[in-house]
Design a protein around this motif. Structure first.
Motif, mmCIF file in Angstrom:
data_model
loop_
_atom_site.group_PDB
_atom_site.id
_atom_site.type_symbol
_atom_site.label_atom_id
_atom_site.label_comp_id
_atom_site.label_asym_id
_atom_site.label_seq_id
_atom_site.Cartn_x
_atom_site.Cartn_y
_atom_site.Cartn_z
ATOM 1 N N ALA A 7 35.314 43.374 79.594
ATOM 2 C CA ALA A 7 34.450 42.225 79.307
ATOM 3 C C ALA A 7 33.050 42.688 78.918
ATOM 4 O O ALA A 7 32.328 43.233 79.746
ATOM 5 C CB ALA A 7 34.395 41.298 80.506
ATOM 6 N N LEU A 8 32.666 42.439 77.661
ATOM 7 C CA LEU A 8 31.364 42.896 77.165
ATOM 8 C C LEU A 8 30.372 41.763 76.932
ATOM 9 O O LEU A 8 29.193 42.015 76.730
ATOM 10 C CB LEU A 8 31.553 43.665 75.853
ATOM 11 N N THR A 9 30.846 40.521 76.944
ATOM 12 C CA THR A 9 29.960 39.389 76.681
ATOM 13 C C THR A 9 29.936 38.443 77.884
ATOM 14 O O THR A 9 30.888 38.421 78.680
ATOM 15 C CB THR A 9 30.437 38.603 75.453
ATOM 16 N N PRO A 10 28.875 37.657 78.020
ATOM 17 C CA PRO A 10 28.833 36.682 79.122
ATOM 18 C C PRO A 10 30.015 35.716 79.099
ATOM 19 O O PRO A 10 30.554 35.358 80.140
ATOM 20 C CB PRO A 10 27.504 35.955 78.891
ATOM 21 N N TYR A 11 30.416 35.303 77.891
ATOM 22 C CA TYR A 11 31.545 34.379 77.771
ATOM 23 C C TYR A 11 32.821 35.021 78.309
ATOM 24 O O TYR A 11 33.581 34.399 79.069
ATOM 25 C CB TYR A 11 31.734 33.978 76.308
ATOM 26 N N HIS A 12 33.061 36.261 77.937
ATOM 27 C CA HIS A 12 34.239 36.988 78.385
ATOM 28 C C HIS A 12 34.208 37.164 79.901
ATOM 29 O O HIS A 12 35.217 36.959 80.594
ATOM 30 C CB HIS A 12 34.292 38.342 77.674
ATOM 31 N N LYS A 13 33.065 37.530 80.436
ATOM 32 C CA LYS A 13 32.926 37.716 81.888
ATOM 33 C C LYS A 13 33.166 36.415 82.642
ATOM 34 O O LYS A 13 33.792 36.410 83.703
ATOM 35 C CB LYS A 13 31.546 38.293 82.200
ATOM 36 N N ASN A 14 32.673 35.327 82.092
ATOM 37 C CA ASN A 14 32.901 34.028 82.716
ATOM 38 C C ASN A 14 34.381 33.665 82.698
ATOM 39 O O ASN A 14 34.909 33.106 83.669
ATOM 40 C CB ASN A 14 32.086 32.958 81.992
ATOM 41 N N TYR A 15 35.053 34.009 81.602
ATOM 42 C CA TYR A 15 36.480 33.694 81.476
ATOM 43 C C TYR A 15 37.292 34.401 82.554
ATOM 44 O O TYR A 15 38.133 33.781 83.221
ATOM 45 C CB TYR A 15 36.978 34.081 80.090
ATOM 46 N N ILE A 16 37.057 35.689 82.747
ATOM 47 C CA ILE A 16 37.867 36.414 83.731
ATOM 48 C C ILE A 16 37.470 36.067 85.170
ATOM 49 O O ILE A 16 38.261 36.263 86.090
ATOM 50 C CB ILE A 16 37.811 37.937 83.501
ATOM 51 N N THR A 17 36.262 35.530 85.334
ATOM 52 C CA THR A 17 35.882 35.022 86.650
ATOM 53 C C THR A 17 36.618 33.727 86.949
ATOM 54 O O THR A 17 37.088 33.489 88.061
ATOM 55 C CB THR A 17 34.358 34.794 86.721
ATOM 56 N N GLN A 18 36.737 32.893 85.930
ATOM 57 C CA GLN A 18 37.410 31.604 86.091
ATOM 58 C C GLN A 18 38.923 31.749 86.190
ATOM 59 O O GLN A 18 39.584 30.985 86.898
ATOM 60 C CB GLN A 18 37.045 30.681 84.931
ATOM 61 N N TRP A 19 39.470 32.753 85.487
ATOM 62 C CA TRP A 19 40.922 32.948 85.453
ATOM 63 C C TRP A 19 41.251 34.392 85.853
ATOM 64 O O TRP A 19 41.693 35.188 85.022
ATOM 65 C CB TRP A 19 41.476 32.631 84.057
ATOM 66 N N PRO A 20 41.027 34.739 87.118
ATOM 67 C CA PRO A 20 41.208 36.142 87.546
ATOM 68 C C PRO A 20 42.680 36.527 87.669
ATOM 69 O O PRO A 20 43.492 35.798 88.229
ATOM 70 C CB PRO A 20 40.525 36.164 88.916
ATOM 71 N N LEU A 21 43.011 37.687 87.123
ATOM 72 C CA LEU A 21 44.369 38.202 87.265
ATOM 73 C C LEU A 21 44.587 38.733 88.682
ATOM 74 O O LEU A 21 43.668 39.289 89.289
ATOM 75 C CB LEU A 21 44.602 39.345 86.279
ATOM 76 N N PRO A 22 45.790 38.602 89.211
ATOM 77 C CA PRO A 22 46.126 39.281 90.472
ATOM 78 C C PRO A 22 45.969 40.795 90.312
ATOM 79 O O PRO A 22 46.059 41.324 89.190
ATOM 80 C CB PRO A 22 47.595 38.898 90.701
ATOM 81 N N ASN A 23 45.746 41.491 91.392
ATOM 82 C CA ASN A 23 45.454 42.926 91.333
ATOM 83 C C ASN A 23 46.528 43.728 90.615
ATOM 84 O O ASN A 23 46.227 44.657 89.861
ATOM 85 C CB ASN A 23 45.241 43.483 92.747
ATOM 86 N N ASN A 24 47.813 43.393 90.849
ATOM 87 C CA ASN A 24 48.871 44.172 90.199
ATOM 88 C C ASN A 24 48.849 44.009 88.682
ATOM 89 O O ASN A 24 49.110 44.947 87.922
ATOM 90 C CB ASN A 24 50.244 43.784 90.757
#
Length: 404
Positions: A270-287
């Motif tokens: 994640a290099l942009t604020p939008y991208h970072k917000n996306y993965i915060t909102q839709w976090p993948l499980p650790n595996n």
């Protein structure tokens, strides 16, 4: 009523540079003329919208969607079938709000893509046009076999029956899960090819006999080569490719839909604020995070190899929600080496060709359907400006108006 969009900068989906000094005249849902100076006769009785200082691009596509996230069992656990149907339609409508005027579905449950396609086409609701596949075809112990979006079978006769059932329902194309996936189970690796020769011949034999294109999920060079030689219209994902598989794609005019977001849904990517917000909102499980990180370098390398070789690349996210994932995928094309202008082409004209709709859609040309996105900022200068939506037109009608 005639509509004149006066003097926007036009990024038409074909040209190498933006076009200045033309107005877009729309009649009967189509672009009737690109005019340097609309005549008084043309202006008389027309609705004229001054777009000087704005930017017009063709309506955007997402050519790899399931209408809802393929990880819905993670993000929406215990969701009922009815709730998922409703959410699919809502996410399509939200996609239209950011300029996604067309999508290609590549695996949905119980033909919900066809249901929403017909609803939007009949103007029951306002959403993108849908090119539908019905179920994605897999094997026992094949990719995503536990998902409700797949239909599993084994052997040539089994697949012939499934495909004929899909055609009877009215699908536009077929989706085949040739290999394992990035997020698959232990027996479902991207390096594994799951279909046998008789099964492949059955799928492509009927597709070619009946005139249907096949989108093929292929995660490795080996599965890609098999798919291209069999007649695949597009390769989906291509998590790793080699020179031979890329050369085959070029020589066979096979499209590539890389779905970069799948391996970029991590903090590391994640290099942009939008991208970072996306993965915060839709976090993948650790595996799944581990698998995304493990496959990302090869995935990016495969994309760059295909790009440099001249493979025809289209935009498709394989994620959700559509309004977020589709735009992020276009940004990731640029992040991984594509120019903003070519990323726009990938998400418009090339994607329209993937959907066999480039005679009607995908570029701003006289005679084509008037699917347009009007932007406040120049997306060629910075691809993130593709989010600066001012208006969206579908079939020549104002569908979204953010001018207020």
């Amino acid at each position: 009523m005639r509509l004149i969009l006066l003097n926007p900068t036009i990024i038409d989906g074909k040209s190498t540079e933006p076009i200045e000094g033309f107005s877009i005249i729309i009649e009967n849902n189509r672009i009737s003329k690109l005019s340097k100076s609309p005549t008084q006769t043309e202006i008389k009785g027309a609705k004229v919208i001054d777009l000087h200082g704005f930017f017009a691009i063709p309506g955007l596509f997402d050519t790899h969607t399931h209408l809802v996230s393929p990880l819905s069992d993670v993000f929406h656990a215990n969701e009922t079938t009815v709730a998922r149907y409703i959410r699919a339609g809502k996410e399509c409508m939200d996609g239209l709000s950011v300029g996604i005027t067309s999508v290609r579905a590549v695996g949905t449950h119980n033909y919900l893509d066809l249901a929403w396609k017909r609803s939007f086409a009949n103007n029951m609701f306002s959403g993108p046009r849908i090119f539908a596949s019905g179920y994605a075809l897999t094997t026992t112990a094949g990719h995503a076999v536990e998902k409700e979006i797949t239909y599993a079978s084994d052997g040539g006769p089994g697949f012939r029956k499934i495909i004929r059932e899909q055609l009877k329902e009215g699908v536009d194309h077929l989706k085949l899960l040739m290999s394992g996936g990035c997020f698959g189970d232990r027996w479902d690796s991207p390096t594994d090819t799951h279909f046998l020769t008789d099964e492949i011949e059955s799928v492509f034999g009927i597709a070619q006999q009946r005139g249907y294109k096949v989108a093929v999920h292929a995660g490795s060079p080996e599965s890609t080569k098999i798919a291209v030689k069999a007649g695949a219209h597009s390769i989906e994902h291509g998590y790793s490719l080699d020179e031979e598989s890329v050369a085959l794609m070029v020589s066979n005019n096979t499209y590539y839909v890389p779905t970069l977001l799948i391996t970029h849904m991590t903090n590391e990517a994640a290099l942009t604020p939008y991208h970072k917000n996306y993965i915060t909102q839709w976090p993948l499980p650790n595996n799944l995070l581990e698998r995304a990180n493990a496959n990302r370098a090869a995935h990016s390398s495969a994309f760059k190899m295909a790009l440099e070789a001249g493979v025809k690349i289209a935009a498709g996210s394989d994620a959700g929600p559509l309004k977020d994932a589709s735009i992020l995928e276009i940004e990731l094309l640029v992040q991984n080496g594509m120019s903003p202008m070519n990323a726009i082409k990938a998400a418009t004209l090339t994607s329209a060709a993937v959907c066999e709709a480039d005679e009607e859609l995908g570029s701003i040309e006289e005679g084509k359907c008037a699917d347009l996105v009007i932007l406040r900022k120049n997306p060629v200068e910075a691809i993130g400006n593709i989010r600066s939506v001012y208006q969206v037109y579908k079939n020549g009608k104002l569908a979204i108006d953010e001018s207020q």
